[in-house]
Write a protein that holds these residues in place. Sequence first.
Motif, PDB file in Angstrom:
ATOM      1  N   HIS A  49      39.548  -5.349  20.788  1.00 25.76           N
ATOM      2  CA  HIS A  49      39.946  -4.468  21.888  1.00 25.76           C
ATOM      3  C   HIS A  49      41.464  -4.281  21.940  1.00 25.76           C
ATOM      4  O   HIS A  49      41.950  -3.249  22.411  1.00 25.76           O
ATOM      5  N   HIS A  56      44.524   3.669  22.840  1.00 30.75           N
ATOM      6  CA  HIS A  56      44.558   4.171  24.217  1.00 30.75           C
ATOM      7  C   HIS A  56      45.973   4.634  24.581  1.00 30.75           C
ATOM      8  O   HIS A  56      46.151   5.665  25.211  1.00 30.75           O
ATOM      9  N   GLU A 111      39.084  -4.283  32.535  1.00 32.24           N
ATOM     10  CA  GLU A 111      38.292  -3.127  32.099  1.00 32.24           C
ATOM     11  C   GLU A 111      37.881  -2.257  33.284  1.00 32.24           C
ATOM     12  O   GLU A 111      37.904  -1.034  33.208  1.00 32.24           O
ATOM     13  N   GLU A 114      40.707  -0.151  34.417  1.00 33.21           N
ATOM     14  CA  GLU A 114      40.892   0.977  33.494  1.00 33.21           C
ATOM     15  C   GLU A 114      39.806   2.039  33.687  1.00 33.21           C
ATOM     16  O   GLU A 114      40.092   3.241  33.697  1.00 33.21           O
ATOM     17  N   GLU A 144      36.339   1.683  26.976  1.00 29.91           N
ATOM     18  CA  GLU A 144      36.489   0.665  28.043  1.00 29.91           C
ATOM     19  C   GLU A 144      35.099   0.244  28.534  1.00 29.91           C
ATOM     20  O   GLU A 144      34.837  -0.937  28.757  1.00 29.91           O
TER      21      GLU A 144
HETATM   22 FE    FE Z   1      40.431  -1.931  27.996  1.00 37.35          FE
END
Ligand code: FE
Length: 164
Positions: A49, A56, A111, A114, A144
């Motif tokens: 991630h 991102h 997460e 986000e 996400e």
């Molecule tokens: Fe994330």
Amino acid sequence: MAAQEKNLADLFLDTLKDIYYAEKQILKALPKMAKAAQSPELKKAFEAHRDETEGHVERLAEVFELIGKAPRGKTCDAILGIIEEGRAIIEEFEGSPALDAGLVAAAQAVEHYEMARYGTLKAWAKELGHKDAVSLLDQTLSEETKTDKLLSQLGISSTNKMAA
Ligand code: FE
Ligand code: FE
């Protein structure tokens, strides 16, 4: 600019700056979480991630470009608080079988923050007619969401049992 003149475009830019700052903080936090994780699967999930998070940041830079603005962050107190809670878990649960379950919970809080931001930004980009931005924001939102689900699975299948 007077308060009453501010519109959805201002709100969109402001929130874009918020999540841009947040993603950069997350980029710094994930290697620390990967290092702290005891289970190899959780370590791997954090490392993967972290790599996605670089994407991102890049996608957000593209969204800034699409609306003709330079990519700039704005201090996001929410993400600093969430990351600080994760740091405290690492410190307080070091060497304990509950550490990984705590790390999963801390990461899921990130997460969810986000997901809330990207969901809102996607809706606003749609409203503002920024079609390409909608697609970019949606790609990140999917990653996400996928990460959140993976973390839930890791919690159910291993870290929660280890902690109990
Ligand atoms: Fe994330
Ligand atoms: Fe992200």
